[in-house]
Design a protein around this motif. Structure first.
Motif, mmCIF file in Angstrom:
data_model
loop_
_atom_site.group_PDB
_atom_site.id
_atom_site.type_symbol
_atom_site.label_atom_id
_atom_site.label_comp_id
_atom_site.label_asym_id
_atom_site.label_seq_id
_atom_site.Cartn_x
_atom_site.Cartn_y
_atom_site.Cartn_z
ATOM 1 N N HIS A 176 -20.255 -38.968 66.240
ATOM 2 C CA HIS A 176 -21.282 -38.305 65.421
ATOM 3 C C HIS A 176 -22.655 -38.903 65.701
ATOM 4 C CE1 HIS A 176 -23.799 -37.929 61.766
ATOM 5 N NE2 HIS A 176 -23.316 -36.698 61.748
ATOM 6 N N ASP A 177 -22.726 -40.227 65.744
ATOM 7 C CA ASP A 177 -24.003 -40.896 66.000
ATOM 8 C C ASP A 177 -24.515 -40.589 67.409
ATOM 9 O OD1 ASP A 177 -23.901 -41.965 63.484
ATOM 10 O OD2 ASP A 177 -23.170 -43.941 64.132
ATOM 11 N N LYS A 180 -25.783 -37.027 67.430
ATOM 12 C CA LYS A 180 -27.012 -36.982 66.637
ATOM 13 C C LYS A 180 -28.177 -37.556 67.436
ATOM 14 C CE LYS A 180 -28.920 -38.476 62.180
ATOM 15 N NZ LYS A 180 -28.635 -39.244 60.929
ATOM 16 N N ARG A 181 -27.896 -38.641 68.157
ATOM 17 C CA ARG A 181 -28.920 -39.261 68.992
ATOM 18 C C ARG A 181 -29.330 -38.319 70.123
ATOM 19 N NH1 ARG A 181 -33.413 -41.895 69.855
ATOM 20 N NH2 ARG A 181 -33.430 -43.152 71.751
ATOM 21 N N LYS A 183 -29.204 -35.083 70.118
ATOM 22 C CA LYS A 183 -29.983 -33.987 69.538
ATOM 23 C C LYS A 183 -31.415 -34.424 69.278
ATOM 24 C CE LYS A 183 -29.845 -30.570 65.809
ATOM 25 N NZ LYS A 183 -29.086 -30.090 64.613
ATOM 26 N N ALA A 184 -31.568 -35.645 68.784
ATOM 27 C CA ALA A 184 -32.908 -36.160 68.505
ATOM 28 C C ALA A 184 -33.711 -36.315 69.792
ATOM 29 C CB ALA A 184 -32.805 -37.504 67.785
#
Length: 207
Positions: A176-177, A180-181, A183-184
């Protein structure tokens, strides 16, 4: 030989026969998993010879201990885990640092298009792959590894937990992290107009 291959081609069958001392089954296991093991090992070090030596040592150890090794549910997961541990041990001995950008860029394109169309599509593909490669290079080593295992090796989360020696919740959190990273980073980068998480369909081409 033909009868042997048709009768026993599943990993669990090959593993059973290997434990019984069947050299053909042992060779089949090596042939089946060598490439995946090498590609996985190359994520940790740029020393190809070290990876090859570790794989050879693992199979040699397996053969020497074939009569005492038990059944395994997932042969590939077992071998990947063994290689990861072996490489970690050898790297600690040699004090080898993790390769920050281990991704190999190699792609091709083959379609019935005109030369101009093919050139244009190749350039677009290269740009997207390069952009995704740059995104992945900004992840931590463990984030890179879990994306490699999940999206390239297509391993299940339970398998990844065994390979990375983490509990299942930690695997979910790590993935997940990592996503998420990614995507950022995609939101910050302007390497290719319209770059988004959808571009990660090109991950298999990067590895």
């Amino acid at each position: 030989m033909q009868k042997y291959e048709s009768d026993c081609h599943q990993p669990d069958c090959l593993w059973k026969r290997f434990r019984e001392g069947d050299t053909q089954a042992f060779e089949q296991l090596m042939k089946r998993y060598y490439t995946d093991l090498f590609n996985y090992g190359a994520r940790f070090t740029g020393d190809a010879n070290l990876v090859k030596d570790c794989i050879q040592d693992i199979f040699l150890l397996l053969w020497n201990k074939r009569h005492t090794i038990g059944d395994v549910q997932y042969v590939k997961t077992y071998l990947l885990t063994a290689l990861r541990r072996k490489l970690k041990k050898e790297k600690e001995k040699l004090r080898i640092q993790y390769v920050e950008d281990p991704f190999i860029f190699e792609s091709g394109f083959d379609a019935p298009l005109t030369a101009e169309q093919q050139m244009m599509m190749e350039e677009q593909l290269k740009e997207k792959i390069l952009s995704v490669r740059r995104v992945l290079s900004q992840l931590t080593a463990r984030q890179q590894e879990i994306i490699y295992l999940r999206f390239y090796m297509e391993r299940e989360m339970t398998d990844i937990a065994d390979i990375m020696m983490l509990n299942r919740q930690s695997v979910y959190n790590l993935l997940h992290d990592a996503l998420k990273r990614c995507k950022a980073i995609c939101g910050q980068m302007e390497l290719v107009p319209g770059l988004s998480m959808a571009a990660f369909v090109f991950i298999p081409l990067i590895f």
